[in-house]
Scaffold this motif. Structure first.
Motif, mmCIF file in Angstrom:
data_model
loop_
_atom_site.group_PDB
_atom_site.id
_atom_site.type_symbol
_atom_site.label_atom_id
_atom_site.label_comp_id
_atom_site.label_asym_id
_atom_site.label_seq_id
_atom_site.Cartn_x
_atom_site.Cartn_y
_atom_site.Cartn_z
ATOM 1 N N THR B 188 0.805 -1.218 0.000
ATOM 2 C CA THR B 188 0.000 0.000 0.000
ATOM 3 C C THR B 188 0.837 1.266 0.000
ATOM 4 O O THR B 188 0.321 2.339 -0.310
ATOM 5 C CB THR B 188 -0.926 0.046 1.229
ATOM 6 N N GLY B 189 2.085 1.177 0.355
ATOM 7 C CA GLY B 189 2.902 2.375 0.442
ATOM 8 C C GLY B 189 3.293 2.886 -0.932
ATOM 9 O O GLY B 189 2.990 2.283 -1.969
ATOM 10 N N ALA B 190 3.973 4.010 -0.921
ATOM 11 C CA ALA B 190 4.468 4.567 -2.173
ATOM 12 C C ALA B 190 5.420 3.560 -2.812
ATOM 13 O O ALA B 190 6.216 2.910 -2.136
ATOM 14 C CB ALA B 190 5.183 5.883 -1.904
ATOM 15 N N GLY B 191 5.322 3.416 -4.102
ATOM 16 C CA GLY B 191 6.177 2.456 -4.789
ATOM 17 C C GLY B 191 5.636 1.047 -4.764
ATOM 18 O O GLY B 191 6.295 0.125 -5.239
ATOM 19 N N ARG B 192 4.452 0.887 -4.220
ATOM 20 C CA ARG B 192 3.822 -0.437 -4.211
ATOM 21 C C ARG B 192 2.471 -0.368 -4.910
ATOM 22 O O ARG B 192 1.935 0.718 -5.143
ATOM 23 C CB ARG B 192 3.656 -0.947 -2.775
ATOM 24 N N VAL B 193 1.953 -1.532 -5.214
ATOM 25 C CA VAL B 193 0.684 -1.593 -5.927
ATOM 26 C C VAL B 193 -0.215 -2.598 -5.207
ATOM 27 O O VAL B 193 0.267 -3.564 -4.608
ATOM 28 C CB VAL B 193 0.922 -1.977 -7.410
ATOM 29 N N GLY B 194 -1.516 -2.361 -5.236
ATOM 30 C CA GLY B 194 -2.415 -3.108 -4.370
ATOM 31 C C GLY B 194 -3.042 -4.331 -5.007
ATOM 32 O O GLY B 194 -3.219 -4.415 -6.217
ATOM 33 N N LYS B 195 -3.357 -5.287 -4.171
ATOM 34 C CA LYS B 195 -4.135 -6.458 -4.575
ATOM 35 C C LYS B 195 -5.098 -6.772 -3.436
ATOM 36 O O LYS B 195 -4.958 -6.264 -2.321
ATOM 37 C CB LYS B 195 -3.249 -7.672 -4.827
ATOM 38 N N GLY B 222 -6.621 0.141 -8.348
ATOM 39 C CA GLY B 222 -7.892 0.377 -7.675
ATOM 40 C C GLY B 222 -7.884 0.056 -6.195
ATOM 41 O O GLY B 222 -8.553 0.726 -5.408
ATOM 42 N N HIS B 223 -7.151 -0.959 -5.795
ATOM 43 C CA HIS B 223 -7.185 -1.351 -4.385
ATOM 44 C C HIS B 223 -6.472 -0.346 -3.490
ATOM 45 O O HIS B 223 -6.739 -0.277 -2.303
ATOM 46 C CB HIS B 223 -6.615 -2.750 -4.217
ATOM 47 N N ASN B 224 -5.583 0.419 -4.059
ATOM 48 C CA ASN B 224 -4.992 1.537 -3.332
ATOM 49 C C ASN B 224 -5.679 2.847 -3.692
ATOM 50 O O ASN B 224 -5.238 3.913 -3.256
ATOM 51 C CB ASN B 224 -3.498 1.645 -3.621
ATOM 52 N N ARG B 225 -6.721 2.775 -4.482
ATOM 53 C CA ARG B 225 -7.492 3.950 -4.892
ATOM 54 C C ARG B 225 -6.581 5.022 -5.489
ATOM 55 O O ARG B 225 -6.616 6.187 -5.098
ATOM 56 C CB ARG B 225 -8.281 4.540 -3.704
ATOM 57 N N ARG B 226 -5.767 4.605 -6.448
ATOM 58 C CA ARG B 226 -4.910 5.604 -7.071
ATOM 59 C C ARG B 226 -4.505 5.172 -8.468
ATOM 60 O O ARG B 226 -4.630 4.023 -8.856
ATOM 61 C CB ARG B 226 -3.675 5.880 -6.212
ATOM 62 N N SER B 444 3.353 -13.498 -7.963
ATOM 63 C CA SER B 444 3.123 -13.537 -6.520
ATOM 64 C C SER B 444 3.823 -12.405 -5.779
ATOM 65 O O SER B 444 3.509 -12.120 -4.623
ATOM 66 C CB SER B 444 3.587 -14.878 -5.954
ATOM 67 N N LYS B 445 4.746 -11.740 -6.439
ATOM 68 C CA LYS B 445 5.497 -10.673 -5.764
ATOM 69 C C LYS B 445 4.973 -9.281 -6.084
ATOM 70 O O LYS B 445 5.162 -8.365 -5.289
ATOM 71 C CB LYS B 445 6.971 -10.772 -6.150
ATOM 72 N N GLY B 446 4.380 -9.117 -7.259
ATOM 73 C CA GLY B 446 3.911 -7.782 -7.593
ATOM 74 C C GLY B 446 3.413 -7.686 -9.014
ATOM 75 O O GLY B 446 3.113 -8.696 -9.652
ATOM 76 N N ALA B 447 3.339 -6.466 -9.501
ATOM 77 C CA ALA B 447 2.812 -6.190 -10.840
ATOM 78 C C ALA B 447 3.846 -5.431 -11.642
ATOM 79 O O ALA B 447 4.703 -4.727 -11.085
ATOM 80 C CB ALA B 447 1.519 -5.383 -10.742
ATOM 81 N N GLU B 448 3.755 -5.570 -12.955
ATOM 82 C CA GLU B 448 4.674 -4.861 -13.825
ATOM 83 C C GLU B 448 4.011 -4.592 -15.160
ATOM 84 O O GLU B 448 3.056 -5.253 -15.546
ATOM 85 C CB GLU B 448 5.951 -5.669 -14.047
ATOM 86 N N VAL B 449 4.543 -3.596 -15.843
ATOM 87 C CA VAL B 449 4.159 -3.329 -17.232
ATOM 88 C C VAL B 449 5.412 -3.498 -18.078
ATOM 89 O O VAL B 449 6.436 -2.871 -17.814
ATOM 90 C CB VAL B 449 3.575 -1.913 -17.393
ATOM 91 N N VAL B 450 5.320 -4.368 -19.063
ATOM 92 C CA VAL B 450 6.459 -4.663 -19.920
ATOM 93 C C VAL B 450 6.086 -4.362 -21.364
ATOM 94 O O VAL B 450 4.907 -4.170 -21.696
ATOM 95 C CB VAL B 450 6.895 -6.143 -19.788
ATOM 96 N N THR B 451 7.089 -4.322 -22.201
ATOM 97 C CA THR B 451 6.841 -4.070 -23.630
ATOM 98 C C THR B 451 7.418 -5.210 -24.464
ATOM 99 O O THR B 451 8.327 -5.930 -24.032
ATOM 100 C CB THR B 451 7.481 -2.750 -24.092
ATOM 101 N N TYR B 452 6.871 -5.347 -25.660
ATOM 102 C CA TYR B 452 7.391 -6.288 -26.653
ATOM 103 C C TYR B 452 7.538 -5.524 -27.960
ATOM 104 O O TYR B 452 6.596 -4.850 -28.402
ATOM 105 C CB TYR B 452 6.431 -7.457 -26.875
ATOM 106 N N LYS B 453 8.692 -5.643 -28.553
ATOM 107 C CA LYS B 453 8.881 -5.039 -29.859
ATOM 108 C C LYS B 453 8.062 -5.818 -30.877
ATOM 109 O O LYS B 453 8.060 -7.045 -30.877
ATOM 110 C CB LYS B 453 10.351 -5.073 -30.245
ATOM 111 N N ILE B 454 7.378 -5.117 -31.712
ATOM 112 C CA ILE B 454 6.629 -5.777 -32.776
ATOM 113 C C ILE B 454 7.142 -5.264 -34.109
ATOM 114 O O ILE B 454 7.702 -4.180 -34.211
ATOM 115 C CB ILE B 454 5.115 -5.531 -32.653
ATOM 116 N N GLY B 455 6.982 -6.081 -35.117
ATOM 117 C CA GLY B 455 7.463 -5.695 -36.441
ATOM 118 C C GLY B 455 8.355 -6.735 -37.062
ATOM 119 O O GLY B 455 8.972 -6.499 -38.095
#
Lengths: 216, 458
Positions: B188-195, B222-226, B444-455
């Motif tokens: 819930t703190g800064a730098g974390r994401v909620g579940k 949403g779970h941290n309302r931010r 199980s540890k957290g969330a991330e956003v990753v990218t994949y090159k396409i083309g």
């Protein structure tokens, strides 16, 4: 044939339930838990119910739909079928809050008309307000034994009111959206979400197994 | 030969059939009190019969010479729990306007209404239709879709299509991400994401994310309302009101952040607009089931029961009330723009169609062997084709299949991990942006956003 009275009552709840399709429960006011909803529930035992072969899935579906909108209670199993969560804001994963609604495995147990103490093929009816969860957790649905009243099937063979289960959640399969190919499930999702009907990707999720209730 | 990186189409996430329970597949509608098409309050005493009607019809057709089969699942009960019988009429017209013709539906079984629409209605680019189902005692009726003639179900005919046959997938050979845009541990703190969830509850995490044209990621925690704004500088947190429902869609422009929320029976959904500093600008109720947000040239729109409604008017960023469009003139009116992409599935095929400049549809019929299609997560215009992300699975595995399709057929395909340890909104897991394809993943540890090159090559 199924008794006409059963059919009409169940159809009524079916209609009401589908009105909430796709919705979550309303956000709950903080501190409004401990409503002791279960104090109004009863412990009436199940009654043997005759359902004509072929009508079981319809009966299960209509029973499950009755819980839509009626909340979620970890370890719970009773609701009043008015489509309002009478115990909003309960803390998560606490059985002692005595709120309204089933949890995921309790919903499956009652919807499937199970009675572990009696022969497997029989259908047993519980009132909505009967506070029973049943002995099965999601893990048991995922890994049924030969003596359990349900068995594993391929997810490709899912029919209405079969289930998908993993260690941690179980949901009843209702149908499919032909626009995006997602499954439509009836499930008790959690305190924040309550019980509802949602589109989910459980078919793609390899953690889920298909499960079917044994029938005569 | 080196490939030019694909050019993403202008930011416009608009996809038919994506959303909560979409029209044309399941339309849960209840009308009581003798008011056509009105939703009965769940807490009010019911005075008349209640009906549920679920319309089942495709959105894309490749063959305009065959009749179109339409079915509706119906249930009807009176206030005293008596079974009521129903009759149904399908109102249909060729796309483009004109008067609706009425077709009587018949009951092959008591719980089903059906009719075959003659192929003559499909001579043009498609047809529009809605059904009215009434109890025999005329105390109740519903329309499906619920908007009736205002928001009919649209069936479009593709003017050209390309067959794509996929080889049997090799599960376990997923592509590794190209880069990591954001990563946070659960908390819930800064730098974390909620579940939320655990024990017997299904676990849910961030419900959706979006990529701005500038490449910034906006994650609805949403779970941290931010909202988490990451990329292109220091990560920032935008705090949302405590009343925010923790599941919904997000859309970020360079000036505003829009968040839609699904809500329950007593409360309609809501759409909120925040500035980039996180200050709430306005908030309006939205129709039930409105979850998906999209940006089109005319503004921001939400999807409700298969129809898109504008929540901002041309030239304005302010939200408009969309709950009573009739009383508000054009405000909240149905967005007349048709979706860029239309999809339909059969048991064997995935049909993906893209609208061309002339309004026609170019379609792809994709077949896979050795696996089954799962749910669709993304379908967007890309160059002169489309980019599709759809689940594939067998009894032991499930992955996401990425397809880049062009007029000549398959241009590129690869698979990526399902990566949904904590569940997110099915529509909110993928997006495209400057770095290619973006994916919201959880473990199980957290969330991330990753990218994949396409083309790359097929």
């Amino acid at each position: 044939m199924m008794q006409p009275r059963d059919a009409t009552a169940l159809l009524r709840t079916f209609g009401v339930g589908l009105a909430v399709a796709g919705l979550g429960n309303p956000a709950a006011p903080a501190g409004a838990y401990h409503t002791n909803f279960q104090g109004a529930c009863n412990s009436n035992g199940p009654t043997l119910q005759y359902i004509s072969p072929g009508y079981e899935r319809l009966v299960y579906a209509i029973y499950a739909v009755s819980a839509l909108g009626d909340g979620y209670q970890y370890g719970g199993g009773c609701w009043n079928n008015n489509d309002i969560d009478e115990s909003p804001g309960d803390p998560q994963e606490l059985t002692g809050t005595r709120g309204e609604g089933p949890d995921c495995s309790g919903l499956v147990f009652k919807s499937w008309h199970l009675n572990p103490a009696r022969p497997r093929g029989e259908q047993w009816n519980y009132g909505y307000m009967t506070n029973v969860h049943g002995p099965y957790a999601s893990f048991h649905y995922q890994t049924p034994g030969s003596n359990d009243p349900f068995f594993r099937i391929s997810k490709a063979d899912l029919m209405t009111m079969d289930a998908v289960a993993k260690n941690g959640h179980v949901a009843l399969y209702y149908g499919r959206n032909y626009s995006n190919n997602r499954g439509i499930f009836i499930e008790s999702k959690g305190e924040a979400y309550g019980t509802g009907m949602w589109e989910r990707d459980y078919l793609t999720d390899g953690a889920y197994e298909g499960v079917r209730r044994k029938m005569k | 030969m080196a490939h030019e990186p694909p050019r993403p189409a202008p930011r416009r996430r608009r996809l038919a059939g994506i959303g909560a329970l979409a029209a044309g597949v399941v339309v849960g509608s209840v009308a009581g009190f003798g008011v056509l098409g009105a939703g009965g309050s769940p807490s009010a005493p019911r005075t008349d019969a209640e009906i549920v009607a679920n319309l089942r019809a495709p959105s894309v057709l490749l063959d305009r010479t065959a009749p179109l089969h339409v079915e509706i699942d119906v249930g009807c009960a009176t206030a005293s729990d008596e079974l009521c019988l129903t009759e149904g009429e399908l109102f249909v017209r060729p796309r483009g306007g004109g008067a609706y013709d009425r077709l009587l539906m018949n009951h092959p079984r008591p719980e089903v209404l059906q009719v075959d629409v003659p192929a003559t209605y499909l001579a043009g680019s498609g047809l529009e239709m809605y059904a009215v189902v009434a109890s025999n005692d005329n105390t109740a009726s519903v329309m499906a879709p619920s908007g009736g003639s205002e928001t009919p179900h649209v069936v479009e005919v593709a003017t050209a299509f390309t067959d794509v046959a996929l080889a049997a997938p090799t599960f376990g050979a997923t592509r590794a991400p190209t880069s990591n845009v954001y990563r946070a541990a659960w908390g819930t703190g800064a730098g974390r994401v909620g579940k939320t969830g655990g024990g017997e509850e299904s676990i849910t995490g961030p419900s959706s994310f979006t990529v701005t044209e500038g490449g910034q990621v906006a994650l609805f925690d949403g779970h941290n309302r931010r909202v988490v704004l990451a990329g292109g500088g220091p990560t920032r947190l935008v705090q949302l009101p405590e009343t925010t429902f923790p599941f919904g869609d997000i859309l970020a422009t360079d000036r505003d952040i829009y968040v839609s929320e699904a809500r329950g029976l007593e409360h309609l959904g809501a759409v909120s607009r925040f500035d980039r500093a996180g200050r709430l600008q306005d908030r309006v109720a939205a129709p039930n089931g409105a979850v998906q947000l999209a940006q089109s040239p005319s503004g921001v729109a939400i999807q409700s029961e298969g129809a898109w409604r504008a929540v901002t008017e041309d030239g304005s960023r302010a939200l408009v009330d969309v709950t009573s469009p009739a009383a508000l003139g054009n405000a909240g009116a149905v967005d007349a723009e048709l979706p860029d992409i239309v999809t339909s599935f059969t048991n064997e095929d995935m049909l993906v169609a893209r609208r061309d400049d002339a309004g026609g549809l170019r379609a792809w019929r994709v077949r896979t062997s050795g696996s089954l299609f799962g749910g669709l997560s993304l379908a967007v215009p890309l160059d002169d084709g489309v980019l599709v992300v759809v689940g594939i699975w067998n009894e032991d595995h499930g992955e996401n299949l990425v397809l880049r399709l062009g007029p000549e057929g398959l241009r590129e395909s690869f698979t990526v991990d399902y990566a949904q340890w904590a569940e997110s909104l099915p529509d909110g897991r993928f997006d495209i942006g400057p770095a290619g394809l973006y994916q919201l993943r959880t473990d199980s540890k957290g969330a991330e956003v990753v990218t994949y090159k396409i083309g790359g090559k097929p």
